[in-house]
Design a protein around this motif. Sequence first.
Motif, PDB file in Angstrom:
ATOM      1  N   ARG A  81       0.843  -1.189   0.000  1.00 31.43           N
ATOM      2  CA  ARG A  81       0.000   0.000   0.000  1.00 31.43           C
ATOM      3  C   ARG A  81       0.890   1.257   0.000  1.00 31.43           C
ATOM      4  NH1 ARG A  81      -5.272   0.770   1.177  1.00 31.43           N
ATOM      5  NH2 ARG A  81      -5.444  -1.440   1.769  1.00 31.43           N
ATOM      6  N   GLY A  82       0.560   2.180  -0.892  1.00 34.19           N
ATOM      7  CA  GLY A  82       1.336   3.409  -1.003  1.00 34.19           C
ATOM      8  C   GLY A  82       2.405   3.363  -2.070  1.00 34.19           C
ATOM      9  N   ASP A  83       2.737   2.166  -2.576  1.00 28.28           N
ATOM     10  CA  ASP A  83       3.670   2.072  -3.702  1.00 28.28           C
ATOM     11  C   ASP A  83       3.072   2.763  -4.924  1.00 28.28           C
ATOM     12  OD1 ASP A  83       5.544   0.679  -2.260  1.00 28.28           O
ATOM     13  OD2 ASP A  83       5.124  -1.284  -3.160  1.00 28.28           O
ATOM     14  N   LYS A  84       3.937   3.159  -5.843  1.00 32.86           N
ATOM     15  CA  LYS A  84       3.494   3.835  -7.063  1.00 32.86           C
ATOM     16  C   LYS A  84       3.768   2.970  -8.279  1.00 32.86           C
ATOM     17  CE  LYS A  84       3.988   8.260  -9.518  1.00 32.86           C
ATOM     18  NZ  LYS A  84       4.622   9.605  -9.474  1.00 32.86           N
ATOM     19  N   VAL A  85       2.797   2.907  -9.195  1.00 34.08           N
ATOM     20  CA  VAL A  85       2.997   2.183 -10.444  1.00 34.08           C
ATOM     21  C   VAL A  85       2.761   3.132 -11.614  1.00 34.08           C
ATOM     22  CG1 VAL A  85       2.340  -0.053  -9.458  1.00 34.08           C
ATOM     23  CG2 VAL A  85       0.597   1.365 -10.581  1.00 34.08           C
ATOM     24  N   LEU A  86       3.438   2.853 -12.717  1.00 33.37           N
ATOM     25  CA  LEU A  86       3.272   3.593 -13.961  1.00 33.37           C
ATOM     26  C   LEU A  86       2.489   2.722 -14.932  1.00 33.37           C
ATOM     27  CD1 LEU A  86       4.000   6.153 -15.646  1.00 33.37           C
ATOM     28  CD2 LEU A  86       6.010   4.877 -16.455  1.00 33.37           C
ATOM     29  N   VAL A  87       1.297   3.165 -15.305  1.00 33.89           N
ATOM     30  CA  VAL A  87       0.436   2.431 -16.220  1.00 33.89           C
ATOM     31  C   VAL A  87       0.615   3.005 -17.624  1.00 33.89           C
ATOM     32  CG1 VAL A  87      -1.950   1.940 -16.855  1.00 33.89           C
ATOM     33  CG2 VAL A  87      -1.238   1.825 -14.454  1.00 33.89           C
ATOM     34  N   LEU A  88       0.854   2.129 -18.596  1.00 33.99           N
ATOM     35  CA  LEU A  88       1.056   2.560 -19.977  1.00 33.99           C
ATOM     36  C   LEU A  88      -0.242   2.335 -20.743  1.00 33.99           C
ATOM     37  CD1 LEU A  88       4.607   1.017 -20.551  1.00 33.99           C
ATOM     38  CD2 LEU A  88       3.981   3.229 -19.531  1.00 33.99           C
ATOM     39  N   GLY A  89      -1.021   3.406 -20.890  1.00 33.21           N
ATOM     40  CA  GLY A  89      -2.344   3.299 -21.487  1.00 33.21           C
ATOM     41  C   GLY A  89      -2.301   3.320 -23.003  1.00 33.21           C
ATOM     42  N   SER A  90      -2.962   2.333 -23.619  1.00 30.00           N
ATOM     43  CA  SER A  90      -3.029   2.278 -25.083  1.00 30.00           C
ATOM     44  C   SER A  90      -4.364   1.684 -25.509  1.00 30.00           C
ATOM     45  CB  SER A  90      -1.876   1.447 -25.640  1.00 30.00           C
ATOM     46  OG  SER A  90      -1.875   0.143 -25.065  1.00 30.00           O
ATOM     47  N   GLU A 125      11.057   5.441 -21.360  1.00 25.46           N
ATOM     48  CA  GLU A 125      12.430   5.634 -20.886  1.00 25.46           C
ATOM     49  C   GLU A 125      12.610   7.016 -20.279  1.00 25.46           C
ATOM     50  OE1 GLU A 125      17.008   5.762 -22.652  1.00 25.46           O
ATOM     51  OE2 GLU A 125      15.415   4.803 -23.828  1.00 25.46           O
ATOM     52  N   ALA A 126      12.073   8.042 -20.950  1.00 24.29           N
ATOM     53  CA  ALA A 126      12.215   9.407 -20.445  1.00 24.29           C
ATOM     54  C   ALA A 126      11.533   9.574 -19.093  1.00 24.29           C
ATOM     55  CB  ALA A 126      11.634  10.394 -21.460  1.00 24.29           C
ATOM     56  N   ARG A 127      10.348   8.991 -18.943  1.00 22.35           N
ATOM     57  CA  ARG A 127       9.633   9.138 -17.668  1.00 22.35           C
ATOM     58  C   ARG A 127      10.388   8.445 -16.537  1.00 22.35           C
ATOM     59  NH1 ARG A 127       8.730  10.295 -13.624  1.00 22.35           N
ATOM     60  NH2 ARG A 127       6.809  10.302 -12.362  1.00 22.35           N
ATOM     61  N   LEU A 128      10.939   7.279 -16.808  1.00 22.44           N
ATOM     62  CA  LEU A 128      11.660   6.559 -15.769  1.00 22.44           C
ATOM     63  C   LEU A 128      12.976   7.252 -15.415  1.00 22.44           C
ATOM     64  CD1 LEU A 128      11.019   2.855 -16.814  1.00 22.44           C
ATOM     65  CD2 LEU A 128       9.909   4.150 -14.985  1.00 22.44           C
ATOM     66  N   ALA A 130      13.382  10.352 -15.379  1.00 21.49           N
ATOM     67  CA  ALA A 130      13.000  11.507 -14.562  1.00 21.49           C
ATOM     68  C   ALA A 130      12.661  11.111 -13.125  1.00 21.49           C
ATOM     69  CB  ALA A 130      11.804  12.214 -15.196  1.00 21.49           C
ATOM     70  N   ASP A 131      12.413   9.836 -12.910  1.00 20.53           N
ATOM     71  CA  ASP A 131      12.067   9.351 -11.567  1.00 20.53           C
ATOM     72  C   ASP A 131      13.353   9.026 -10.804  1.00 20.53           C
ATOM     73  OD1 ASP A 131      10.597   8.357  -9.377  1.00 20.53           O
ATOM     74  OD2 ASP A 131      10.617   6.319 -10.209  1.00 20.53           O
ATOM     75  N   ARG A 132      14.105  10.065 -10.483  1.00 19.52           N
ATOM     76  CA  ARG A 132      15.409   9.861  -9.855  1.00 19.52           C
ATOM     77  C   ARG A 132      15.303   9.277  -8.447  1.00 19.52           C
ATOM     78  NH1 ARG A 132      16.141  14.692 -12.831  1.00 19.52           N
ATOM     79  NH2 ARG A 132      17.808  14.510 -14.384  1.00 19.52           N
ATOM     80  N   ALA A 133      14.168   9.503  -7.798  1.00 21.23           N
ATOM     81  CA  ALA A 133      13.990   8.977  -6.441  1.00 21.23           C
ATOM     82  C   ALA A 133      13.540   7.520  -6.439  1.00 21.23           C
ATOM     83  CB  ALA A 133      12.983   9.832  -5.685  1.00 21.23           C
ATOM     84  N   GLY A 134      13.245   6.980  -7.610  1.00 21.78           N
ATOM     85  CA  GLY A 134      12.816   5.584  -7.682  1.00 21.78           C
ATOM     86  C   GLY A 134      11.450   5.340  -7.058  1.00 21.78           C
ATOM     87  N   GLU A 135      10.556   6.319  -7.194  1.00 17.72           N
ATOM     88  CA  GLU A 135       9.229   6.171  -6.597  1.00 17.72           C
ATOM     89  C   GLU A 135       8.384   5.127  -7.318  1.00 17.72           C
ATOM     90  OE1 GLU A 135       7.526  10.031  -6.664  1.00 17.72           O
ATOM     91  OE2 GLU A 135       8.674  10.758  -4.925  1.00 17.72           O
ATOM     92  N   ILE A 136       8.603   4.968  -8.609  1.00 13.25           N
ATOM     93  CA  ILE A 136       7.813   4.015  -9.394  1.00 13.25           C
ATOM     94  C   ILE A 136       8.328   2.606  -9.119  1.00 13.25           C
ATOM     95  CG2 ILE A 136       7.199   3.267 -11.730  1.00 13.25           C
ATOM     96  CD1 ILE A 136       7.508   6.245 -12.568  1.00 13.25           C
ATOM     97  N   LYS A 137       7.457   1.769  -8.613  1.00  9.70           N
ATOM     98  CA  LYS A 137       7.849   0.413  -8.244  1.00  9.70           C
ATOM     99  C   LYS A 137       7.535  -0.621  -9.324  1.00  9.70           C
ATOM    100  CE  LYS A 137       9.191   1.998  -4.315  1.00  9.70           C
ATOM    101  NZ  LYS A 137      10.642   2.246  -4.113  1.00  9.70           N
ATOM    102  N   ALA A 138       6.640  -0.285 -10.235  1.00  4.89           N
ATOM    103  CA  ALA A 138       6.292  -1.235 -11.296  1.00  4.89           C
ATOM    104  C   ALA A 138       5.737  -0.492 -12.497  1.00  4.89           C
ATOM    105  CB  ALA A 138       5.273  -2.260 -10.790  1.00  4.89           C
ATOM    106  N   ALA A 164      16.877   3.034 -19.000  1.00  7.16           N
ATOM    107  CA  ALA A 164      16.675   4.082 -17.997  1.00  7.16           C
ATOM    108  C   ALA A 164      17.412   3.773 -16.703  1.00  7.16           C
ATOM    109  CB  ALA A 164      15.183   4.248 -17.716  1.00  7.16           C
ATOM    110  N   GLY A 165      17.900   2.556 -16.573  1.00  8.01           N
ATOM    111  CA  GLY A 165      18.581   2.159 -15.352  1.00  8.01           C
ATOM    112  C   GLY A 165      17.655   2.152 -14.149  1.00  8.01           C
TER     113      GLY A 165
END
Length: 407
Positions: A81-90, A125-128, A130-138, A164-165
């Motif tokens: 709970r509280g983790d962040k995910v990036l959804v790729l909508g298409s 790749e660009a969005r990841l 930019a996530d220098r803090a590593g907030e996106i978990k999946a 993106a590393g």
Amino acid sequence: MTLRHGREYLAIPGPTNVPDAVLNAMHRPAVEIYTGPLLEITSSCLEDLKRLFATTTGRSYIYAANGHGAWEAALTNTLSRGDKVLVLGSGRFATLWGDMAAFVGIEVEELSFGFRNAVDPAAVEARLKADRAGEIKAVLMVQVDTASSVMNDVAAVGRAIQAAGHGALFMVDAIASLATMPFEMDAWGVDVAVTGSQKGLMCPPGLGFNAAGPRARAAHQRAGLRTAYWDWTKRDGAQHYEKYCGTPPEHLLFGLRQAIDLLFEEGLEAVFERHRLLAEATRRAVAVWGEGGALDLNIVAPSARSNSVTSVRTEGIDPQVLRDYCSEVCGVMLGEGIGELSGKGLRIAHMGHVSGAMMLGTLGSIETALGALDIPHSKGGVQAAVDFLAGAVSAAPAEAGLRNAGA
């Protein structure tokens, strides 16, 4: 007057047509669940699912659930709970997966590419980066969205995540793509893959599947959303009933075993090629009809059009009238438009237990409906499909048969 007497054909993107061999395999008495043949069926299905997902490092799991259940299993086994995910909508279904994540307490960010385009790996790749803090978990994505009929390039997105590393898990919905086109879990860097029984696997709805790679299983150890039913660790237990958190869905397993056998007998490369040919034949037909102005292929880029389903946009006509004619007069059930295409399109499925006769019959029914209903279209769509298949499929087997008969 109706021509529909006979076996109705489902040209919808799930549930798909179930082969008679699979239905027959299910038509048997229940068996004991602690010993005997069901244990071997479970073991062999779990191993063969890994083969279908193309993973040697991952583990597979079977749920008495639909694809939405497989989504929830993927989320709860790896995240907190509280983790962040990036959804790729298409289209529609990655967004719905994100909605499920939000419901269980996960923060969701959607990177949308619209309803007519595939995911852009460079944007991921660009969005990841930019996530220098590593907030996106999946990162959550579908390989094929059955609403838009887009086919996303899983391999390219996997490379983008690596470039993106970033340490985010890569989760892919292969519900509408597995066993219809290549899926390479290990080679493409997929950490969790999900699918369901009712599409390319040619079974009735009711089974959902996860395949979990090493990074996903490591995340599982610290996941805070784990629940008893979906839990991978519990399903890794030694007792047979633990594989299902209770009584196994026996008859669905009998069908699954037979369906996987059919796929392997045909050969996966041949399965993929059959789907590619029938999909392209369908697209050729729609392209010709569309010259009349009322129909258009939904996905803009040809390379992003899936081999599972073709979504068609309608202009100036009610697609339900066309669907009703095909169903009531010809006995062919087309998929309705959903999401952005609700009331504005239809879907033609070509996945699973499908042959040239089935698809040419479906396309013939559609062209008949277009003519009968005076819907603007260019004639010759079926002929375009026939011409494509005639040029694409070698006549050598037929010629060999004729020579053998003559001998």
